[in-house]
Motif scaffolding. Structure first.
Motif, PDB file in Angstrom:
ATOM      1  N   LEU A   8       0.845  -1.194   0.000  1.00  0.00           N
ATOM      2  CA  LEU A   8       0.000   0.000   0.000  1.00  0.00           C
ATOM      3  C   LEU A   8       0.876   1.238   0.000  1.00  0.00           C
ATOM      4  CD1 LEU A   8      -2.600  -0.975   2.755  1.00  0.00           C
ATOM      5  CD2 LEU A   8      -2.765  -1.319   0.285  1.00  0.00           C
ATOM      6  N   GLU A   9       0.369   2.294  -0.601  1.00  0.00           N
ATOM      7  CA  GLU A   9       1.010   3.608  -0.551  1.00  0.00           C
ATOM      8  C   GLU A   9      -0.008   4.591   0.000  1.00  0.00           C
ATOM      9  OE1 GLU A   9       2.539   4.771  -4.364  1.00  0.00           O
ATOM     10  OE2 GLU A   9       3.519   2.830  -4.659  1.00  0.00           O
ATOM     11  N   VAL A  10       0.414   5.373   0.986  1.00  0.00           N
ATOM     12  CA  VAL A  10      -0.459   6.388   1.576  1.00  0.00           C
ATOM     13  C   VAL A  10       0.207   7.746   1.403  1.00  0.00           C
ATOM     14  CG1 VAL A  10      -1.593   7.192   3.684  1.00  0.00           C
ATOM     15  CG2 VAL A  10      -1.297   4.732   3.290  1.00  0.00           C
ATOM     16  N   CYS A  21      -5.001   6.309  -0.058  1.00  0.00           N
ATOM     17  CA  CYS A  21      -4.293   5.038   0.013  1.00  0.00           C
ATOM     18  C   CYS A  21      -4.556   4.295  -1.295  1.00  0.00           C
ATOM     19  CB  CYS A  21      -4.779   4.215   1.203  1.00  0.00           C
ATOM     20  SG  CYS A  21      -3.873   2.675   1.431  1.00  0.00           S
ATOM     21  N   PRO A  36      -3.918   8.852   8.000  1.00  0.00           N
ATOM     22  CA  PRO A  36      -3.351   7.711   7.279  1.00  0.00           C
ATOM     23  C   PRO A  36      -3.963   6.384   7.731  1.00  0.00           C
ATOM     24  CG  PRO A  36      -1.604   9.196   7.989  1.00  0.00           C
ATOM     25  CD  PRO A  36      -2.885   9.675   8.626  1.00  0.00           C
ATOM     26  N   GLU A  37      -4.198   6.258   9.019  1.00  0.00           N
ATOM     27  CA  GLU A  37      -4.772   5.022   9.558  1.00  0.00           C
ATOM     28  C   GLU A  37      -6.180   4.772   9.019  1.00  0.00           C
ATOM     29  OE1 GLU A  37      -1.603   6.610  12.090  1.00  0.00           O
ATOM     30  OE2 GLU A  37      -3.497   7.520  11.462  1.00  0.00           O
ATOM     31  N   VAL A  40      -5.991   3.558   5.421  1.00  0.00           N
ATOM     32  CA  VAL A  40      -5.610   2.145   5.356  1.00  0.00           C
ATOM     33  C   VAL A  40      -6.782   1.259   5.757  1.00  0.00           C
ATOM     34  CG1 VAL A  40      -4.105   0.376   6.353  1.00  0.00           C
ATOM     35  CG2 VAL A  40      -3.144   2.559   5.616  1.00  0.00           C
ATOM     36  N   ARG A  41      -7.511   1.633   6.807  1.00  0.00           N
ATOM     37  CA  ARG A  41      -8.698   0.844   7.209  1.00  0.00           C
ATOM     38  C   ARG A  41      -9.703   0.761   6.067  1.00  0.00           C
ATOM     39  NH1 ARG A  41      -8.429   3.624  12.065  1.00  0.00           N
ATOM     40  NH2 ARG A  41     -10.103   4.994  11.405  1.00  0.00           N
ATOM     41  N   MET A  43      -9.047   1.154   2.964  1.00  0.00           N
ATOM     42  CA  MET A  43      -8.432   0.426   1.860  1.00  0.00           C
ATOM     43  C   MET A  43      -8.598  -1.084   2.035  1.00  0.00           C
ATOM     44  SD  MET A  43      -7.111   0.724  -0.954  1.00  0.00           S
ATOM     45  CE  MET A  43      -5.922   0.228  -2.132  1.00  0.00           C
ATOM     46  N   LYS A  44      -8.528  -1.566   3.254  1.00  0.00           N
ATOM     47  CA  LYS A  44      -8.716  -3.002   3.485  1.00  0.00           C
ATOM     48  C   LYS A  44     -10.094  -3.442   2.990  1.00  0.00           C
ATOM     49  CE  LYS A  44      -5.409  -3.372   7.204  1.00  0.00           C
ATOM     50  NZ  LYS A  44      -5.163  -3.622   8.621  1.00  0.00           N
TER      51      LYS A  44
END
Length: 70
Positions: A8-10, A21, A36-37, A40-41, A43-44
């Protein structure tokens, strides 16, 4: 065999005023968050949906560009 691990890239996007992301191995798969967190969440979730859609269309899943140690 375990599921592929996709990198992944953020990054901060000034135009969106949010963190973006992306998963470079999964074209078009991206997510947005205030932190950022959070990006990512989100993105999952997006990755699960992307992979599920690809499988349901009979497409093979892309290989990960990352090799994890065994």
């Amino acid at each position: 065999m375990s599921a592929p691990h996709y990198p992944l890239e953020v990054f901060w996007d000034e135009g969106s005023a949010a963190f973006i992301c992306i998963a470079p191995d999964l074209p078009g798969c991206s997510a947005v968050g205030d932190t950022p967190e959070e990006a990512v969440r989100e993105m999952k979730i997006a990755m699960r949906l992307w992979l599920s859609a690809a499988q349901s269309m009979g497409r093979s899943l892309p290989a990960s560009s990352v090799r994890l140690a065994a």
